[in-house]
Scaffold this active site. Structure first.
Site, PDB file in Angstrom:
ATOM      1  N   SER A  14      35.247  34.326  40.132  1.00 26.81           N
ATOM      2  CA  SER A  14      34.426  35.274  40.872  1.00 26.81           C
ATOM      3  C   SER A  14      33.356  34.486  41.631  1.00 26.81           C
ATOM      4  O   SER A  14      33.700  33.625  42.431  1.00 26.81           O
ATOM      5  CB  SER A  14      33.826  36.313  39.919  1.00 26.81           C
ATOM      6  OG  SER A  14      33.195  37.344  40.631  1.00 26.81           O
ATOM      7  N   HIS A  41      37.510  37.784  42.688  1.00 23.67           N
ATOM      8  CA  HIS A  41      36.796  39.002  43.043  1.00 23.67           C
ATOM      9  C   HIS A  41      36.256  38.850  44.461  1.00 23.67           C
ATOM     10  O   HIS A  41      35.409  37.997  44.719  1.00 23.67           O
ATOM     11  CB  HIS A  41      35.624  39.244  42.096  1.00 23.67           C
ATOM     12  CG  HIS A  41      36.046  39.516  40.695  1.00 23.67           C
ATOM     13  ND1 HIS A  41      35.195  39.347  39.629  1.00 23.67           N
ATOM     14  CD2 HIS A  41      37.218  39.956  40.168  1.00 23.67           C
ATOM     15  CE1 HIS A  41      35.830  39.670  38.513  1.00 23.67           C
ATOM     16  NE2 HIS A  41      37.053  40.030  38.810  1.00 23.67           N
ATOM     17  N   ASP A 133      35.043  39.905  33.155  1.00 27.12           N
ATOM     18  CA  ASP A 133      36.460  40.076  33.481  1.00 27.12           C
ATOM     19  C   ASP A 133      37.190  38.766  33.176  1.00 27.12           C
ATOM     20  O   ASP A 133      36.715  37.693  33.521  1.00 27.12           O
ATOM     21  CB  ASP A 133      36.614  40.447  34.963  1.00 27.12           C
ATOM     22  CG  ASP A 133      38.036  40.837  35.337  1.00 27.12           C
ATOM     23  OD1 ASP A 133      38.826  41.202  34.438  1.00 27.12           O
ATOM     24  OD2 ASP A 133      38.356  40.783  36.537  1.00 27.12           O
TER      25      ASP A 133
END
Length: 190
Positions: A14, A41, A133
């Site tokens: 991310s 992401h 995540d």
């Protein structure tokens, strides 16, 4: 030690992903023996990740279509706004299911589906990121007999994601980005 029977690599990242992946992906040769499936992401608009990394890498880099067969010597980036899963027949599935931990694509969704498909032949790589995540998905890879490599949180751009993965997976290997790149480059040459 990396498994000799490795069949695929999944990577999640991310915040700070472009810099981290820039230390890893360019080191993979055009003839790399495994597929590399990546969730980063990104906002729901076009990300430019494919164009960016295609210009830096010898290995093929693409955004897959739904039901596309997964091939070796290729990096697949999840399209923005879609979950990307690995089906049992080793094809890509794209989904508009609800976000997981506010993310679509979700690292957990990719890692869990790939663990179901590849089992002990899967290598998961958790990189920099600012949420959790990927922690549940990393545990799924370990539970399936696979290997998880985690970027050293002390040196990650954002340490939340690596720390969450390590908390769920004490047996994961904590490595620098260079060490992760070295290990991935050696897979298939042993």
């Amino acid at each position: 030690m990396m498994p000799n029977g490795a069949k695929a690599i999944v990577i999640g990242a991310s915040a700070g992903a472009v810099q981290a992946l820039s230390q890893i992906l360019p080191r993979l040769p055009a003839t790399y023996p495994l597929p590399v499936v990546i969730v980063v992401h990104v906002p729901a608009d076009p990300s430019g990740l494919v164009a960016l990394f295609a210009s830096k890498c010898a290995i093929r880099v693409r955004e897959p279509d739904d039901k596309e067969p997964i091939e070796s010597a290729c990096v697949y980036f999840a399209p923005p706004g879609y979950h990307m899963l690995v089906e049992d027949d080793r094809t890509i599935a794209l989904s508009l299911d609800e976000p997981v931990l506010y993310s679509r694509p979700s690292i957990d969704v990719l890692f869990q589906s790939a663990a179901d498909s590849y089992g002990e032949g899967l290598i998961g790589v958790m990189l920099t990121g600012a949420n959790e995540d990927g922690a549940v998905g990393s545990a799924a890879i370990i539970d399936a007999g696979g290997t998880v490599l985690v970027e050293d949180p002390e040196h990650a751009f954002a340490d939340t994601m690596p720390r969450a993965a390590l908390a769920r997976c004490p047996s994961a290997l904590t490595l620098s980005l260079d060490a992760i790149a070295d290990r991935l480059a050696q897979v298939g040459t042993i």
